[in-house]
Design an enzyme around this catalytic site. Structure first.
Site, PDB file in Angstrom:
ATOM      1  N   MET A  30       0.841  -1.201   0.000  1.00  0.00           N
ATOM      2  CA  MET A  30       0.000   0.000   0.000  1.00  0.00           C
ATOM      3  C   MET A  30       0.880   1.256   0.000  1.00  0.00           C
ATOM      4  O   MET A  30       0.412   2.352   0.345  1.00  0.00           O
ATOM      5  CB  MET A  30      -0.945  -0.013   1.206  1.00  0.00           C
ATOM      6  CG  MET A  30      -1.907  -1.197   1.146  1.00  0.00           C
ATOM      7  SD  MET A  30      -3.417  -0.944   2.064  1.00  0.00           S
ATOM      8  CE  MET A  30      -2.794  -0.713   3.699  1.00  0.00           C
ATOM      9  N   HIS A  37       9.501  -3.411   3.282  1.00  0.00           N
ATOM     10  CA  HIS A  37       9.061  -3.707   1.914  1.00  0.00           C
ATOM     11  C   HIS A  37      10.265  -4.099   1.045  1.00  0.00           C
ATOM     12  O   HIS A  37      10.183  -5.007   0.223  1.00  0.00           O
ATOM     13  CB  HIS A  37       8.387  -2.482   1.286  1.00  0.00           C
ATOM     14  CG  HIS A  37       7.108  -2.065   1.946  1.00  0.00           C
ATOM     15  ND1 HIS A  37       6.987  -0.874   2.612  1.00  0.00           N
ATOM     16  CD2 HIS A  37       5.902  -2.659   2.036  1.00  0.00           C
ATOM     17  CE1 HIS A  37       5.740  -0.751   3.075  1.00  0.00           C
ATOM     18  NE2 HIS A  37       5.072  -1.821   2.742  1.00  0.00           N
TER      19      HIS A  37
HETATM   20  P1  AMP Z   1       1.621  -2.916   3.426  1.00  0.00           P
HETATM   21  O1  AMP Z   1       2.185  -1.905   2.473  1.00  0.00           O
HETATM   22  O2  AMP Z   1       1.620  -2.473   4.860  1.00  0.00           O
HETATM   23  O3  AMP Z   1       0.308  -3.487   2.976  1.00  0.00           O
HETATM   24  O4  AMP Z   1       2.652  -4.134   3.411  1.00  0.00           O
HETATM   25  C1  AMP Z   1       2.979  -4.778   2.213  1.00  0.00           C
HETATM   26  C2  AMP Z   1       3.714  -6.057   2.552  1.00  0.00           C
HETATM   27  O5  AMP Z   1       4.899  -5.736   3.269  1.00  0.00           O
HETATM   28  C3  AMP Z   1       2.901  -7.001   3.444  1.00  0.00           C
HETATM   29  O6  AMP Z   1       3.067  -8.332   2.991  1.00  0.00           O
HETATM   30  C4  AMP Z   1       3.512  -6.789   4.809  1.00  0.00           C
HETATM   31  O7  AMP Z   1       3.396  -7.914   5.669  1.00  0.00           O
HETATM   32  C5  AMP Z   1       4.965  -6.519   4.442  1.00  0.00           C
HETATM   33  N1  AMP Z   1       5.638  -5.785   5.515  1.00  0.00           N
HETATM   34  C6  AMP Z   1       5.198  -4.674   6.143  1.00  0.00           C
HETATM   35  N2  AMP Z   1       6.049  -4.314   7.111  1.00  0.00           N
HETATM   36  C7  AMP Z   1       7.054  -5.222   7.101  1.00  0.00           C
HETATM   37  C8  AMP Z   1       8.242  -5.405   7.877  1.00  0.00           C
HETATM   38  N3  AMP Z   1       8.565  -4.582   8.867  1.00  0.00           N
HETATM   39  N4  AMP Z   1       9.040  -6.447   7.577  1.00  0.00           N
HETATM   40  C9  AMP Z   1       8.718  -7.303   6.554  1.00  0.00           C
HETATM   41  N5  AMP Z   1       7.625  -7.189   5.804  1.00  0.00           N
HETATM   42  C10 AMP Z   1       6.785  -6.164   6.069  1.00  0.00           C
END
Ligand code: AMP
Length: 286
Positions: A30, A37
């Protein structure tokens, strides 16, 4: 890096890659990108020939309108970061590309009790929205591998259940939680915290470490009580801390028996909801 805003544009490019026998790795996000990420992107680059990253702030997974409105959208910074990391394709769809009027409904997924605990209990409708958007994105991108973070433990468990129950050919790869040096799990929402709050928020990690260090010798109730205290004494307002079976996501009472045990928490600070988790034991393959 090619930036595509339409399904057709992206699919044309992916078909060409497939014709050249390239494997496709996909990292849905997102935006408001951070090193967490980037760690997913690096794993995708190691596992696949071509990496597609999407940025789409999915309205259907937000259960609070103000959270959706305040969600950070630094698109120029994100684009620069992805270019720098050698991503092949950035997919930036509009809401009408993802949810056109004539879109067929998302297949019904039987989640059993996976979505009734923890995030499911506190964010009604959230996982329906997550399933809807991930299913839709996978239909558009049809990647070989999907990369998701352990940071959203219940989310990846539910997406695995979805993959098991549909005929999508994608395999899920789960990547470890990327943390700052002080233990705070990286999150797009951290950008909205003041400097003082960022320090306080490390108590989330401390509370999970407390559980990890004591779960062989201390009962569930005491562990949760102490962990809640660690968060509260730092100024956090914990919504829940649960110790659950890593497969079923149901609360565990006897922590000694289960083979896959995870502690999960959601906590509020400065009006921002932060989640984190820690695997306490994992003796069998997921
Ligand atoms: P989001 O943009 O928050 O929807 O996250 C996108 C992807 O990045 C999702 O699969 C999350 O689980 C992963 N993600 C978010 N924060 C972290 C983190 N600190 N370490 C590893 N993966 C992450």
């Amino acid at each position: 890096m090619k930036i595509l805003k339409t399904n057709r544009g992206l699919q044309n490019n992916i078909s060409k890659e497939r014709n050249n026998k390239k494997s496709i790795g996909f990292v849905p996000t997102m935006g408001a990108l951070h090193d967490g990420h980037m760690s997913l992107i690096q794993e995708a680059q190691q596992g696949c020939d071509v990496v597609v990253v999407s940025i789409f702030v999915n309205p259907t997974q937000f259960n609070e309108k103000s959270d959706l409105e305040k969600y950070p959208r630094p698109i120029e910074r994100d684009t620069a970061m992805l270019k720098e990391h050698g991503v092949d394709y950035l997919f930036l769809p509009s809401t009408t590309q993802i949810y056109p009027k004539n879109l067929a409904p998302t297949p019904k997924i039987n989640l059993g009790q996976l979505a009734t605990t923890m995030e499911g209990e506190h964010r009604p409708g959230h996982f329906e929205g997550v399933i809807q958007v991930v299913h839709r994105l996978l239909t558009i991108v049809s990647p070989d591998q999907l990369y998701m973070g352990q940071k959203d433990f219940q989310q990846f468990t539910i997406i695995q259940a979805m993959l098991n129950q549909t005929n999508l050919k994608t395999q899920l790869r789960v990547c470890p939680i990327h943390r700052q040096d002080d233990g705070l799990a990286m999150s797009s929402r951290n950008a909205r915290l003041s400097a003082a709050a960022k320090k306080k928020a490390t108590a989330i990690y401390e509370s999970l470490m407390y559980i990890k260090n004591n779960f062989m010798t201390t009962g569930r109730d005491q562990l949760i009580k102490e962990a809640l205290e660690i968060q509260k004494s730092s100024g956090l307002d914990p919504e829940y801390i649960d110790i659950a079976d890593g497969h079923t996501l149901q609360s565990l009472t006897d922590l000694r028996k289960a083979k896959y045990v995870v502690a999960c928490t959601a906590s509020w600070l400065e009006g921002i909801r932060l989640i984190d988790n820690m695997i306490l034991r994992k003796e069998d393959e997921y």
